[in-house]
Design a protein around this motif. Structure first.
Motif, short mmCIF file in Angstrom:
data_model
loop_
_atom_site.label_atom_id
_atom_site.label_comp_id
_atom_site.label_asym_id
_atom_site.label_seq_id
_atom_site.Cartn_x
_atom_site.Cartn_y
_atom_site.Cartn_z
N ILE A 87 0.81 -1.22 0.00
CA ILE A 87 0.00 0.00 0.00
C ILE A 87 0.84 1.27 0.00
CG2 ILE A 87 -2.02 -1.11 1.00
CD1 ILE A 87 -1.28 0.14 3.68
N ASP A 88 2.13 1.10 -0.28
CA ASP A 88 2.98 2.28 -0.39
C ASP A 88 3.94 2.09 -1.57
OD1 ASP A 88 4.49 0.28 0.76
OD2 ASP A 88 5.47 1.57 2.23
N ALA A 89 4.48 3.19 -2.05
CA ALA A 89 5.29 3.17 -3.27
C ALA A 89 6.56 2.35 -3.12
CB ALA A 89 5.63 4.60 -3.69
N ASP A 90 7.18 2.38 -1.94
CA ASP A 90 8.44 1.63 -1.80
C ASP A 90 8.21 0.18 -1.33
OD1 ASP A 90 7.81 1.98 0.88
OD2 ASP A 90 9.65 3.04 1.38
N GLU A 91 6.95 -0.24 -1.29
CA GLU A 91 6.56 -1.61 -0.97
C GLU A 91 7.08 -2.09 0.38
OE1 GLU A 91 7.53 -4.10 -4.32
OE2 GLU A 91 6.05 -3.11 -5.59
#
Length: 158
Positions: A87-91
């Motif tokens: 759920i975030d860009a940097d996983e």
């Protein structure tokens, strides 16, 4: 249709009755409701009575020496599929949530799929991975309920 299972374990018999508790779902509308439930995880008298009635129907001659009832939280997603993914860009933050009232039934497969995502392995399912992609919610108030949208999907005590 009601499902049940009985198993002998260490000289004791256990019977599991469920699902079909949807008629007895009690919506939890606030974060405080959810925290309170997770702290105590108590089944309501109405739910317990229903389960006892089912036990009597399924095993009318059984005379248990003790009975323990349990319940769970139902998370419903707009897609009707569990959310499995980052759920975030940097996983660095991932979720596996939203059984839609059927999480126990599919828990082995949901767990298997989640492990492939968390371990960055190849997706191995006839359903496309995108079906399970978490859908972010805004912090806006959900129309008509007065509760914050991030509390959606609706949670119910079952």
């Amino acid at each position: 249709m009601f499902g049940s299972a009985a198993a002998k374990y260490l000289g004791r018999w256990y019977m599991r009755i469920g699902p079909r508790m949807q008629h007895f779902v009690e919506e939890l509308t606030t974060v405080e409701d959810m925290v309170g439930w997770y702290s105590g995880q108590e089944i309501t008298p109405r739910q317990s009575g229903f389960l006892m009635d089912m036990m009597r129907i399924l095993a009318p001659d059984m005379r248990p020496t003790s009975v323990r009832s349990a319940c769970c939280i139902i998370e419903k997603t707009p897609s009707k599929y569990p959310y499995i993914g980052h759920i975030d860009a940097d996983e660095s933050f991932s979720v596996v949530i939203g059984g839609n009232g059927h999480g126990a039934r599919g828990s082995d497969e949901i767990g298997r799929l989640a492990s492939t995502v968390m371990l960055d392995q190849a997706w191995n399912s006839p359903l496309p991975r995108e079906v399970f992609t978490p859908i972010p919610a805004s912090a806006d108030t959900h129309p008509g309920s007065g509760r914050l949208s991030f509390i959606k999907p609706p949670f119910g005590l079952c």
